[in-house]
Design a protein around this motif. Structure first.
Motif, PDB file in Angstrom:
ATOM      1  N   GLY A  45       0.777  -1.228   0.000  1.00  0.00           N
ATOM      2  CA  GLY A  45       0.000   0.000   0.000  1.00  0.00           C
ATOM      3  C   GLY A  45       0.811   1.283   0.000  1.00  0.00           C
ATOM      4  N   ARG A  46       2.135   1.190  -0.096  1.00  0.00           N
ATOM      5  CA  ARG A  46       2.964   2.397  -0.022  1.00  0.00           C
ATOM      6  C   ARG A  46       3.107   3.081  -1.369  1.00  0.00           C
ATOM      7  NH1 ARG A  46       7.232  -0.764   3.196  1.00  0.00           N
ATOM      8  NH2 ARG A  46       7.825  -1.212   1.080  1.00  0.00           N
ATOM      9  N   GLU A  47       3.017   2.349  -2.440  1.00  0.00           N
ATOM     10  CA  GLU A  47       3.266   2.942  -3.759  1.00  0.00           C
ATOM     11  C   GLU A  47       1.995   3.600  -4.293  1.00  0.00           C
ATOM     12  OE1 GLU A  47       5.772   1.874  -7.684  1.00  0.00           O
ATOM     13  OE2 GLU A  47       5.948   0.746  -5.862  1.00  0.00           O
ATOM     14  N   ASN A  48       2.188   4.674  -5.008  1.00  0.00           N
ATOM     15  CA  ASN A  48       1.071   5.440  -5.557  1.00  0.00           C
ATOM     16  C   ASN A  48       0.444   4.674  -6.726  1.00  0.00           C
ATOM     17  OD1 ASN A  48      -0.676   7.337  -6.509  1.00  0.00           O
ATOM     18  ND2 ASN A  48       0.854   8.934  -6.800  1.00  0.00           N
ATOM     19  N   ILE A  49      -0.848   4.400  -6.626  1.00  0.00           N
ATOM     20  CA  ILE A  49      -1.543   3.654  -7.673  1.00  0.00           C
ATOM     21  C   ILE A  49      -1.592   4.454  -8.971  1.00  0.00           C
ATOM     22  CG2 ILE A  49      -3.864   4.416  -7.076  1.00  0.00           C
ATOM     23  CD1 ILE A  49      -2.905   0.904  -8.244  1.00  0.00           C
ATOM     24  N   GLY A  50      -1.568   5.775  -8.884  1.00  0.00           N
ATOM     25  CA  GLY A  50      -1.550   6.609 -10.086  1.00  0.00           C
ATOM     26  C   GLY A  50      -0.287   6.399 -10.904  1.00  0.00           C
ATOM     27  N   ASP A  51       0.863   6.269 -10.227  1.00  0.00           N
ATOM     28  CA  ASP A  51       2.120   6.003 -10.935  1.00  0.00           C
ATOM     29  C   ASP A  51       2.101   4.643 -11.617  1.00  0.00           C
ATOM     30  OD1 ASP A  51       3.182   8.411 -10.158  1.00  0.00           O
ATOM     31  OD2 ASP A  51       4.266   7.583  -8.424  1.00  0.00           O
ATOM     32  N   ILE A  52       1.586   3.661 -10.914  1.00  0.00           N
ATOM     33  CA  ILE A  52       1.515   2.315 -11.486  1.00  0.00           C
ATOM     34  C   ILE A  52       0.580   2.302 -12.694  1.00  0.00           C
ATOM     35  CG2 ILE A  52       0.794  -0.060 -11.036  1.00  0.00           C
ATOM     36  CD1 ILE A  52       1.633   0.402  -8.111  1.00  0.00           C
ATOM     37  N   THR A  53      -0.542   2.971 -12.584  1.00  0.00           N
ATOM     38  CA  THR A  53      -1.505   3.031 -13.690  1.00  0.00           C
ATOM     39  C   THR A  53      -0.905   3.747 -14.894  1.00  0.00           C
ATOM     40  OG1 THR A  53      -3.325   3.044 -12.109  1.00  0.00           O
ATOM     41  CG2 THR A  53      -3.817   3.778 -14.336  1.00  0.00           C
ATOM     42  N   ALA A  54      -0.194   4.845 -14.662  1.00  0.00           N
ATOM     43  CA  ALA A  54       0.428   5.584 -15.764  1.00  0.00           C
ATOM     44  C   ALA A  54       1.459   4.726 -16.490  1.00  0.00           C
ATOM     45  CB  ALA A  54       1.069   6.859 -15.242  1.00  0.00           C
ATOM     46  N   LYS A  55       2.256   3.993 -15.739  1.00  0.00           N
ATOM     47  CA  LYS A  55       3.258   3.114 -16.364  1.00  0.00           C
ATOM     48  C   LYS A  55       2.589   1.988 -17.146  1.00  0.00           C
ATOM     49  CE  LYS A  55       6.642   4.129 -12.802  1.00  0.00           C
ATOM     50  NZ  LYS A  55       7.258   3.653 -11.576  1.00  0.00           N
ATOM     51  N   GLY A  56       1.525   1.449 -16.593  1.00  0.00           N
ATOM     52  CA  GLY A  56       0.798   0.385 -17.288  1.00  0.00           C
ATOM     53  C   GLY A  56       0.156   0.878 -18.578  1.00  0.00           C
ATOM     54  N   GLU A  57      -0.421   2.067 -18.537  1.00  0.00           N
ATOM     55  CA  GLU A  57      -1.045   2.630 -19.741  1.00  0.00           C
ATOM     56  C   GLU A  57      -0.002   2.942 -20.803  1.00  0.00           C
ATOM     57  OE1 GLU A  57      -4.330   2.805 -20.324  1.00  0.00           O
ATOM     58  OE2 GLU A  57      -4.598   1.851 -18.376  1.00  0.00           O
ATOM     59  N   ALA A  58       1.186   3.383 -20.393  1.00  0.00           N
ATOM     60  CA  ALA A  58       2.264   3.641 -21.360  1.00  0.00           C
ATOM     61  C   ALA A  58       2.685   2.342 -22.039  1.00  0.00           C
ATOM     62  CB  ALA A  58       3.449   4.283 -20.660  1.00  0.00           C
ATOM     63  N   GLN A  59       2.758   1.266 -21.274  1.00  0.00           N
ATOM     64  CA  GLN A  59       3.114  -0.024 -21.860  1.00  0.00           C
ATOM     65  C   GLN A  59       2.036  -0.498 -22.828  1.00  0.00           C
ATOM     66  OE1 GLN A  59       3.816  -2.615 -18.538  1.00  0.00           O
ATOM     67  NE2 GLN A  59       5.846  -1.756 -18.132  1.00  0.00           N
ATOM     68  N   ILE A  60       0.779  -0.256 -22.492  1.00  0.00           N
ATOM     69  CA  ILE A  60      -0.315  -0.640 -23.385  1.00  0.00           C
ATOM     70  C   ILE A  60      -0.209   0.107 -24.708  1.00  0.00           C
ATOM     71  CG2 ILE A  60      -2.820  -0.450 -23.704  1.00  0.00           C
ATOM     72  CD1 ILE A  60      -3.112  -1.108 -20.720  1.00  0.00           C
ATOM     73  N   SER A  61       0.144   1.383 -24.651  1.00  0.00           N
ATOM     74  CA  SER A  61       0.286   2.174 -25.881  1.00  0.00           C
ATOM     75  C   SER A  61       1.390   1.627 -26.773  1.00  0.00           C
ATOM     76  CB  SER A  61       0.587   3.631 -25.538  1.00  0.00           C
ATOM     77  OG  SER A  61      -0.482   4.200 -24.836  1.00  0.00           O
ATOM     78  N   VAL A  62       2.509   1.256 -26.179  1.00  0.00           N
ATOM     79  CA  VAL A  62       3.626   0.710 -26.957  1.00  0.00           C
ATOM     80  C   VAL A  62       3.236  -0.624 -27.593  1.00  0.00           C
ATOM     81  CG1 VAL A  62       5.968  -0.212 -26.788  1.00  0.00           C
ATOM     82  CG2 VAL A  62       5.393   1.927 -25.643  1.00  0.00           C
ATOM     83  N   VAL A  63       2.590  -1.467 -26.828  1.00  0.00           N
ATOM     84  CA  VAL A  63       2.174  -2.772 -27.345  1.00  0.00           C
ATOM     85  C   VAL A  63       1.131  -2.596 -28.458  1.00  0.00           C
ATOM     86  CG1 VAL A  63       0.980  -4.915 -26.735  1.00  0.00           C
ATOM     87  CG2 VAL A  63       2.766  -4.025 -25.254  1.00  0.00           C
ATOM     88  N   ASP A  64       0.227  -1.626 -28.304  1.00  0.00           N
ATOM     89  CA  ASP A  64      -0.751  -1.354 -29.362  1.00  0.00           C
ATOM     90  C   ASP A  64      -0.061  -0.939 -30.655  1.00  0.00           C
ATOM     91  OD1 ASP A  64      -3.002  -2.011 -27.949  1.00  0.00           O
ATOM     92  OD2 ASP A  64      -3.484   0.057 -27.372  1.00  0.00           O
ATOM     93  N   LEU A  65       0.969  -0.114 -30.555  1.00  0.00           N
ATOM     94  CA  LEU A  65       1.701   0.308 -31.753  1.00  0.00           C
ATOM     95  C   LEU A  65       2.384  -0.876 -32.429  1.00  0.00           C
ATOM     96  CD1 LEU A  65       3.245   3.700 -30.625  1.00  0.00           C
ATOM     97  CD2 LEU A  65       1.440   3.325 -32.300  1.00  0.00           C
ATOM     98  N   PHE A  66       2.995  -1.754 -31.635  1.00  0.00           N
ATOM     99  CA  PHE A  66       3.599  -2.958 -32.215  1.00  0.00           C
ATOM    100  C   PHE A  66       2.541  -3.847 -32.854  1.00  0.00           C
ATOM    101  CE2 PHE A  66       7.283  -2.386 -29.203  1.00  0.00           C
ATOM    102  CZ  PHE A  66       8.213  -2.141 -30.205  1.00  0.00           C
ATOM    103  N   GLY A  67       1.382  -3.944 -32.237  1.00  0.00           N
ATOM    104  CA  GLY A  67       0.301  -4.745 -32.800  1.00  0.00           C
ATOM    105  C   GLY A  67      -0.205  -4.187 -34.119  1.00  0.00           C
ATOM    106  N   ILE A  68      -0.324  -2.876 -34.198  1.00  0.00           N
ATOM    107  CA  ILE A  68      -0.760  -2.256 -35.446  1.00  0.00           C
ATOM    108  C   ILE A  68       0.264  -2.495 -36.545  1.00  0.00           C
ATOM    109  CG2 ILE A  68      -1.161  -0.027 -36.574  1.00  0.00           C
ATOM    110  CD1 ILE A  68      -2.448   0.889 -33.919  1.00  0.00           C
TER     111      ILE A  68
END
Length: 91
Positions: A45-68
């Motif tokens: 519970g110490r880490e900010n969930i907003g930071d984790i979500t932002a990193k996860g969304e950035a990874q999703i964007s990169v994977v989407d570009l590779f998929g396209i």
């Protein structure tokens, strides 16, 4: 699944419908489980969930570009393959 429509144009509507249904199921599944998955990455519970979500969304964007990019390359290959098949049937 959408690429199969090029290989079998006679069943275009069936394969396009099936591909869109499967795409919507995968999007629904990923969006409903994403928050629980991100919460599991928190350290007691110490880490900010907003930071984790932002990193996860950035990874999703990169994977989407590779998929396209891979989809464009694969569709070009399938299109050329189907044109060759049509030419060989015509001869």
């Amino acid at each position: 699944m959408e690429i199969v429509t090029y290989a079998f144009p006679l069943f275009f509507l069936f394969y396009a419908t099936l591909a869109n249904c499967l795409k919507q199921i995968s999007m629904l599944t990923s969006s409903s489980t994403r928050n629980a998955l991100y919460n599991s990455f928190r350290e007691k519970g110490r880490e900010n969930i907003g930071d984790i979500t932002a990193k996860g969304e950035a990874q999703i964007s990169v994977v989407d570009l590779f998929g396209i990019a891979s989809g464009v390359c694969l569709s070009k290959f399938v299109g050329e393959w189907s044109e060759e098949a049509e030419r060989s049937e015509a001869v």
